[in-house]
Design a protein around this motif. Sequence first.
Motif, PDB file in Angstrom:
ATOM      1  N   GLU A  97     -13.465   6.869   2.690  1.00 23.69           N
ATOM      2  CA  GLU A  97     -14.010   7.406   3.937  1.00 23.69           C
ATOM      3  C   GLU A  97     -12.943   7.579   5.017  1.00 23.69           C
ATOM      4  O   GLU A  97     -13.212   8.162   6.066  1.00 23.69           O
ATOM      5  N   GLN A  98     -11.741   7.068   4.769  1.00 23.24           N
ATOM      6  CA  GLN A  98     -10.675   7.124   5.770  1.00 23.24           C
ATOM      7  C   GLN A  98      -9.913   8.449   5.680  1.00 23.24           C
ATOM      8  O   GLN A  98      -9.374   8.794   4.629  1.00 23.24           O
ATOM      9  N   ASP A  99      -9.857   9.188   6.785  1.00 28.87           N
ATOM     10  CA  ASP A  99      -9.079  10.420   6.814  1.00 28.87           C
ATOM     11  C   ASP A  99      -7.607  10.110   6.542  1.00 28.87           C
ATOM     12  O   ASP A  99      -7.069   9.098   6.998  1.00 28.87           O
TER      13      ASP A  99
ATOM     14  N   CYS B 211      -4.759   4.685   2.979  1.00 29.56           N
ATOM     15  CA  CYS B 211      -5.253   3.803   4.028  1.00 29.56           C
ATOM     16  C   CYS B 211      -4.809   2.384   3.694  1.00 29.56           C
ATOM     17  O   CYS B 211      -4.297   2.124   2.598  1.00 29.56           O
ATOM     18  N   ALA B 212      -4.994   1.453   4.612  1.00 33.07           N
ATOM     19  CA  ALA B 212      -4.506   0.083   4.403  1.00 33.07           C
ATOM     20  C   ALA B 212      -5.119  -0.553   3.164  1.00 33.07           C
ATOM     21  O   ALA B 212      -4.426  -1.214   2.370  1.00 33.07           O
ATOM     22  N   GLU B 213      -6.418  -0.334   2.950  1.00 35.16           N
ATOM     23  CA  GLU B 213      -7.092  -0.945   1.798  1.00 35.16           C
ATOM     24  C   GLU B 213      -6.524  -0.444   0.478  1.00 35.16           C
ATOM     25  O   GLU B 213      -6.213  -1.221  -0.429  1.00 35.16           O
ATOM     26  N   HIS B 214      -6.366   0.879   0.355  1.00 28.37           N
ATOM     27  CA  HIS B 214      -5.918   1.432  -0.918  1.00 28.37           C
ATOM     28  C   HIS B 214      -4.403   1.369  -1.092  1.00 28.37           C
ATOM     29  O   HIS B 214      -3.893   1.452  -2.205  1.00 28.37           O
ATOM     30  N   ALA B 215      -3.673   1.201   0.012  1.00 28.20           N
ATOM     31  CA  ALA B 215      -2.233   0.988  -0.101  1.00 28.20           C
ATOM     32  C   ALA B 215      -1.944  -0.326  -0.832  1.00 28.20           C
ATOM     33  O   ALA B 215      -0.999  -0.420  -1.631  1.00 28.20           O
ATOM     34  N   ASP B 216      -2.764  -1.335  -0.584  1.00 28.16           N
ATOM     35  CA  ASP B 216      -2.592  -2.616  -1.270  1.00 28.16           C
ATOM     36  C   ASP B 216      -2.749  -2.462  -2.779  1.00 28.16           C
ATOM     37  O   ASP B 216      -2.089  -3.167  -3.550  1.00 28.16           O
TER      38      ASP B 216
END
Length: 253
Positions: free
Chosen positions: A219-221, A245-250
């Motif tokens: 959902e993050q642009d 995004c921060a979540e998927h970068a991890d």
Amino acid sequence: MVEQVSIYRAPTTVADAEEIARWLRERIDAAVDVRDRFTAAHADEQLAEEFAETRVLSPYERETGNTMLGIVRYEERALESPEQAGGVIYDGLAVQRLFGDRLPADERGLDHLHIVLTSRVLGTWGDHDGRWHKRVNVLGQPALISVPGLYEAPAKPESYYKEKQKHALVSGDTPPREVLESQVDGDFLVEDDPRTTDALKGYALQAVHYLDTGEAFCEQDGCRLANPHRQPGVIDSQLREPAFCAEHADRYE
């Protein structure tokens, strides 16, 4: 959990399956291989007619399919010489099913994802507005990625449509796409764009992510896993930093 990913080359496009595979290998804990185009390996006598059955007949009609002899002959030629095909939208979920039926029996498990790059334009029906919508990808097993969908599905910048309308008011007709693309300010992807392969990497990762997690899109642009509906959003999410995004970068960086 996905343990193996097989990517099938696109027949007539600038998408580089090997480069997409290399990019995926750096981000996922699965083996990735590249195969010849799907229809070259798995076509049979019924495939042309089955493709004809998945044709979208009208943007506003749910029913699909035209199996008249001339249409089936067209589909036979399209399978033999993909560069001659074009101008047709296919029901993406129906194409997914007919491809899925042709996967090797021992490779149909969800631990072995198949990603088919295709030069056909795919669409899905929108119950909310009663019309077909072009798509870049269709998630699932196998996952489909429409290379022309990358250029055609997301809406172009508003300046594109304003220029198109202005030309129509002055001349009474629609200008060639190439003319419009050269006149419009704004960054968007065009046919045979050299950025195609880079842009498609995120869509391939979406296919892996979906099978692994059940999450369709972020959902993050600006995240590679996002599904923007306009071309500027595609540029932002697939071709600009940060990639995730921060979540998927991890998870993927």
